[in-house]
Design a protein around this motif. Structure first.
Motif, PDB file in Angstrom:
ATOM      1  N   GLY A 198       0.822  -1.205   0.000  1.00  0.00           N
ATOM      2  CA  GLY A 198       0.000   0.000   0.000  1.00  0.00           C
ATOM      3  C   GLY A 198       0.854   1.252   0.000  1.00  0.00           C
ATOM      4  N   PHE A 199       1.922   1.250   0.797  1.00  0.00           N
ATOM      5  CA  PHE A 199       2.858   2.378   0.867  1.00  0.00           C
ATOM      6  C   PHE A 199       3.511   2.624  -0.494  1.00  0.00           C
ATOM      7  CE2 PHE A 199       7.409   3.533   1.783  1.00  0.00           C
ATOM      8  CZ  PHE A 199       7.181   4.853   2.136  1.00  0.00           C
ATOM      9  N   ILE A 200       3.989   1.560  -1.135  1.00  0.00           N
ATOM     10  CA  ILE A 200       4.674   1.698  -2.426  1.00  0.00           C
ATOM     11  C   ILE A 200       3.703   2.172  -3.507  1.00  0.00           C
ATOM     12  CG2 ILE A 200       5.868   0.441  -4.267  1.00  0.00           C
ATOM     13  CD1 ILE A 200       7.560   1.045  -1.703  1.00  0.00           C
ATOM     14  N   TYR A 201       2.507   1.597  -3.546  1.00  0.00           N
ATOM     15  CA  TYR A 201       1.536   2.059  -4.540  1.00  0.00           C
ATOM     16  C   TYR A 201       1.120   3.507  -4.290  1.00  0.00           C
ATOM     17  CZ  TYR A 201       0.872  -1.897  -7.600  1.00  0.00           C
ATOM     18  OH  TYR A 201       1.061  -2.854  -8.558  1.00  0.00           O
ATOM     19  N   PHE A 202       1.055   3.905  -3.043  1.00  0.00           N
ATOM     20  CA  PHE A 202       0.755   5.305  -2.714  1.00  0.00           C
ATOM     21  C   PHE A 202       1.832   6.220  -3.297  1.00  0.00           C
ATOM     22  CE2 PHE A 202       1.061   8.767   0.591  1.00  0.00           C
ATOM     23  CZ  PHE A 202      -0.064   9.466   0.185  1.00  0.00           C
ATOM     24  N   GLN A 203       3.100   5.829  -3.116  1.00  0.00           N
ATOM     25  CA  GLN A 203       4.198   6.628  -3.670  1.00  0.00           C
ATOM     26  C   GLN A 203       4.115   6.662  -5.203  1.00  0.00           C
ATOM     27  OE1 GLN A 203       5.960   8.375  -1.724  1.00  0.00           O
ATOM     28  NE2 GLN A 203       5.921   7.348   0.232  1.00  0.00           N
ATOM     29  N   LEU A 204       3.907   5.507  -5.814  1.00  0.00           N
ATOM     30  CA  LEU A 204       3.833   5.431  -7.277  1.00  0.00           C
ATOM     31  C   LEU A 204       2.637   6.220  -7.826  1.00  0.00           C
ATOM     32  CD1 LEU A 204       4.639   1.640  -7.813  1.00  0.00           C
ATOM     33  CD2 LEU A 204       6.080   3.581  -8.483  1.00  0.00           C
ATOM     34  N   ALA A 205       1.494   6.091  -7.176  1.00  0.00           N
ATOM     35  CA  ALA A 205       0.281   6.759  -7.653  1.00  0.00           C
ATOM     36  C   ALA A 205       0.432   8.273  -7.627  1.00  0.00           C
ATOM     37  CB  ALA A 205      -0.921   6.330  -6.812  1.00  0.00           C
ATOM     38  N   PRO A 209       0.323   0.441 -13.475  1.00  0.00           N
ATOM     39  CA  PRO A 209      -0.173  -0.938 -13.560  1.00  0.00           C
ATOM     40  C   PRO A 209      -0.376  -1.498 -12.152  1.00  0.00           C
ATOM     41  CG  PRO A 209       1.678  -0.637 -15.043  1.00  0.00           C
ATOM     42  CD  PRO A 209       1.597   0.596 -14.182  1.00  0.00           C
ATOM     43  N   LEU A 210      -1.448  -2.194 -11.958  1.00  0.00           N
ATOM     44  CA  LEU A 210      -1.774  -2.771 -10.663  1.00  0.00           C
ATOM     45  C   LEU A 210      -1.462  -4.264 -10.718  1.00  0.00           C
ATOM     46  CD1 LEU A 210      -2.937  -1.823  -7.973  1.00  0.00           C
ATOM     47  CD2 LEU A 210      -5.207  -2.317  -8.843  1.00  0.00           C
ATOM     48  N   ILE A 211      -0.320  -4.639 -10.167  1.00  0.00           N
ATOM     49  CA  ILE A 211       0.139  -6.030 -10.208  1.00  0.00           C
ATOM     50  C   ILE A 211       0.004  -6.600  -8.802  1.00  0.00           C
ATOM     51  CG2 ILE A 211       2.088  -7.553 -10.713  1.00  0.00           C
ATOM     52  CD1 ILE A 211       3.122  -5.245 -12.563  1.00  0.00           C
ATOM     53  N   LEU A 212      -0.948  -7.506  -8.626  1.00  0.00           N
ATOM     54  CA  LEU A 212      -1.249  -8.033  -7.298  1.00  0.00           C
ATOM     55  C   LEU A 212      -0.823  -9.481  -7.107  1.00  0.00           C
ATOM     56  CD1 LEU A 212      -4.788  -6.448  -6.918  1.00  0.00           C
ATOM     57  CD2 LEU A 212      -2.583  -5.537  -6.170  1.00  0.00           C
ATOM     58  N   ASP A 213      -0.474 -10.146  -8.183  1.00  0.00           N
ATOM     59  CA  ASP A 213      -0.024 -11.533  -8.094  1.00  0.00           C
ATOM     60  C   ASP A 213       1.411 -11.625  -8.589  1.00  0.00           C
ATOM     61  OD1 ASP A 213      -2.549 -12.615  -7.227  1.00  0.00           O
ATOM     62  OD2 ASP A 213      -3.271 -12.310  -9.276  1.00  0.00           O
ATOM     63  N   ALA A 214       2.157 -12.549  -7.998  1.00  0.00           N
ATOM     64  CA  ALA A 214       3.544 -12.749  -8.424  1.00  0.00           C
ATOM     65  C   ALA A 214       3.580 -13.153  -9.888  1.00  0.00           C
ATOM     66  CB  ALA A 214       4.210 -13.815  -7.563  1.00  0.00           C
ATOM     67  N   VAL A 237       3.048  -9.696 -19.549  1.00  0.00           N
ATOM     68  CA  VAL A 237       4.402  -9.191 -19.340  1.00  0.00           C
ATOM     69  C   VAL A 237       4.388  -7.677 -19.138  1.00  0.00           C
ATOM     70  CG1 VAL A 237       6.715  -9.006 -20.332  1.00  0.00           C
ATOM     71  CG2 VAL A 237       5.358 -11.061 -20.728  1.00  0.00           C
ATOM     72  N   TYR A 238       3.594  -6.998 -19.929  1.00  0.00           N
ATOM     73  CA  TYR A 238       3.482  -5.543 -19.850  1.00  0.00           C
ATOM     74  C   TYR A 238       2.025  -5.165 -19.560  1.00  0.00           C
ATOM     75  CZ  TYR A 238       8.061  -5.535 -22.067  1.00  0.00           C
ATOM     76  OH  TYR A 238       9.387  -5.739 -22.344  1.00  0.00           O
ATOM     77  N   PRO A 239       1.606  -5.221 -18.298  1.00  0.00           N
ATOM     78  CA  PRO A 239       0.204  -4.939 -17.992  1.00  0.00           C
ATOM     79  C   PRO A 239      -0.142  -3.472 -18.264  1.00  0.00           C
ATOM     80  CG  PRO A 239       1.475  -5.165 -15.983  1.00  0.00           C
ATOM     81  CD  PRO A 239       2.388  -5.505 -17.109  1.00  0.00           C
ATOM     82  N   LYS A 240      -1.393  -3.260 -18.627  1.00  0.00           N
ATOM     83  CA  LYS A 240      -1.837  -1.891 -18.888  1.00  0.00           C
ATOM     84  C   LYS A 240      -1.992  -1.139 -17.573  1.00  0.00           C
ATOM     85  CE  LYS A 240      -6.736  -2.994 -18.920  1.00  0.00           C
ATOM     86  NZ  LYS A 240      -7.985  -2.934 -19.627  1.00  0.00           N
ATOM     87  N   ARG A 241      -2.029   0.173 -17.691  1.00  0.00           N
ATOM     88  CA  ARG A 241      -2.192   1.027 -16.517  1.00  0.00           C
ATOM     89  C   ARG A 241      -3.614   0.897 -15.981  1.00  0.00           C
ATOM     90  NH1 ARG A 241       0.340   6.774 -18.300  1.00  0.00           N
ATOM     91  NH2 ARG A 241      -0.121   7.260 -16.129  1.00  0.00           N
ATOM     92  N   ALA A 242      -3.733   0.814 -14.678  1.00  0.00           N
ATOM     93  CA  ALA A 242      -5.039   0.775 -14.029  1.00  0.00           C
ATOM     94  C   ALA A 242      -5.556   2.207 -13.878  1.00  0.00           C
ATOM     95  CB  ALA A 242      -4.922   0.099 -12.660  1.00  0.00           C
ATOM     96  N   THR A 243      -6.821   2.331 -13.561  1.00  0.00           N
ATOM     97  CA  THR A 243      -7.383   3.668 -13.359  1.00  0.00           C
ATOM     98  C   THR A 243      -6.984   4.200 -11.979  1.00  0.00           C
ATOM     99  OG1 THR A 243      -9.438   2.892 -12.364  1.00  0.00           O
ATOM    100  CG2 THR A 243      -9.389   3.090 -14.788  1.00  0.00           C
ATOM    101  N   VAL A 244      -7.111   5.495 -11.825  1.00  0.00           N
ATOM    102  CA  VAL A 244      -6.838   6.137 -10.541  1.00  0.00           C
ATOM    103  C   VAL A 244      -7.705   5.516  -9.455  1.00  0.00           C
ATOM    104  CG1 VAL A 244      -7.083   8.320  -9.269  1.00  0.00           C
ATOM    105  CG2 VAL A 244      -6.026   8.301 -11.545  1.00  0.00           C
ATOM    106  N   VAL A 299      -6.419   1.951  -8.431  1.00  0.00           N
ATOM    107  CA  VAL A 299      -5.173   1.952  -7.669  1.00  0.00           C
ATOM    108  C   VAL A 299      -5.398   2.499  -6.266  1.00  0.00           C
ATOM    109  CG1 VAL A 299      -2.834   2.897  -7.530  1.00  0.00           C
ATOM    110  CG2 VAL A 299      -3.712   2.062  -9.719  1.00  0.00           C
ATOM    111  N   TRP A 300      -6.098   3.622  -6.146  1.00  0.00           N
ATOM    112  CA  TRP A 300      -6.314   4.195  -4.818  1.00  0.00           C
ATOM    113  C   TRP A 300      -7.217   3.307  -3.966  1.00  0.00           C
ATOM    114  CZ3 TRP A 300      -4.174   8.644  -2.577  1.00  0.00           C
ATOM    115  CH2 TRP A 300      -3.242   9.308  -3.389  1.00  0.00           C
ATOM    116  N   SER A 301      -8.148   2.606  -4.572  1.00  0.00           N
ATOM    117  CA  SER A 301      -8.977   1.642  -3.827  1.00  0.00           C
ATOM    118  C   SER A 301      -8.115   0.496  -3.300  1.00  0.00           C
ATOM    119  CB  SER A 301     -10.090   1.080  -4.708  1.00  0.00           C
ATOM    120  OG  SER A 301     -10.992   2.085  -5.053  1.00  0.00           O
ATOM    121  N   GLN A 302      -7.163   0.033  -4.108  1.00  0.00           N
ATOM    122  CA  GLN A 302      -6.274  -1.045  -3.681  1.00  0.00           C
ATOM    123  C   GLN A 302      -5.355  -0.572  -2.556  1.00  0.00           C
ATOM    124  OE1 GLN A 302      -6.438  -4.304  -4.806  1.00  0.00           O
ATOM    125  NE2 GLN A 302      -5.117  -4.661  -3.043  1.00  0.00           N
ATOM    126  N   ILE A 303      -4.898   0.663  -2.628  1.00  0.00           N
ATOM    127  CA  ILE A 303      -4.056   1.215  -1.561  1.00  0.00           C
ATOM    128  C   ILE A 303      -4.814   1.167  -0.244  1.00  0.00           C
ATOM    129  CG2 ILE A 303      -2.972   3.324  -0.677  1.00  0.00           C
ATOM    130  CD1 ILE A 303      -2.453   4.079  -3.678  1.00  0.00           C
TER     131      ILE A 303
END
Length: 187
Positions: A10-17, A36-41, A53-60, A63-67
């Protein structure tokens, strides 16, 4: 460990977002893509170079909901199980402090106030009333910072030089006595 991992994600995605996307409520020209929101290894096996390999960008919003989800779940898992880990490892207070900042950026005012009040009411220290410069040199209010050992502090071009504190930078209580870097990732 899962609580720490979720809180750190959550901290890292907050910084990235905040760097590579827009903040909620501040969308310009309907451009609402974030990171990109990558939640699985994922391990690349040399196959086709597709969206896996190259996931598309998620919406704002995504990403903020996942954070929020990661920090709330991290807090739940860490609450009551984090004694003695602070400030070198993220704890329930750290997850809640981050949540207060996330809510601030999302303009969720009451949630921000509630999370911040939880942190100030449940921390083992009060608001520091000494010299302003001591807050940084003594780490009197640190809830979490990225900690590096001396062997990881590889000079001015290392990640440590911009984001962390090494073992030689702290006193016997774990407080920073002088920062090896600027501590941008401190909380």
């Amino acid at each position: 460990l899962l609580g720490e991992a979720l809180s750190l994600r959550g901290f890292i995605y907050f910084q990235l977002a905040r760097v590579y996307g827009r903040e909620p409520g501040h969308i310009i020209n309907n451009f609402d893509l974030c990171v990109p929101l990558i939640l699985d290894a994922f391990f690349y096996d040399g196959g086709e170079m597709d969206e896996t390999v190259y996931p598309k960008r998620a919406t704002v919003t995504e990403v903020w909901s996942q954070i929020e989800k990661d920090l709330n779940r991290g807090f739940e898992l860490l609450q009551g199980r984090d004694s003695g880990l602070m400030p070198k490892r993220i704890v329930a207070l750290g997850a809640k402090a981050l949540l207060s900042r996330v809510y601030l950026y999302e303009s969720k005012w009451q949630e921000c106030i509630d999370a911040a009040n939880y942190v100030t009411s449940n921390s083992s220290f009060g608001v520091y009333t000494g010299a302003y410069s001591d807050i940084f040199s003594k780490g009197a209010e640190n809830i979490f910072y990225i900690y590096f050992t001396e062997s990881e502090g590889l000079g001015s071009s290392s990640l440590q030089s911009t984001n962390g504190i090494t073992s030689k930078d702290v006193d016997s209580n774990g407080y920073a006595v002088h920062a090896g870097g600027v501590g941008d990732a401190d909380l």
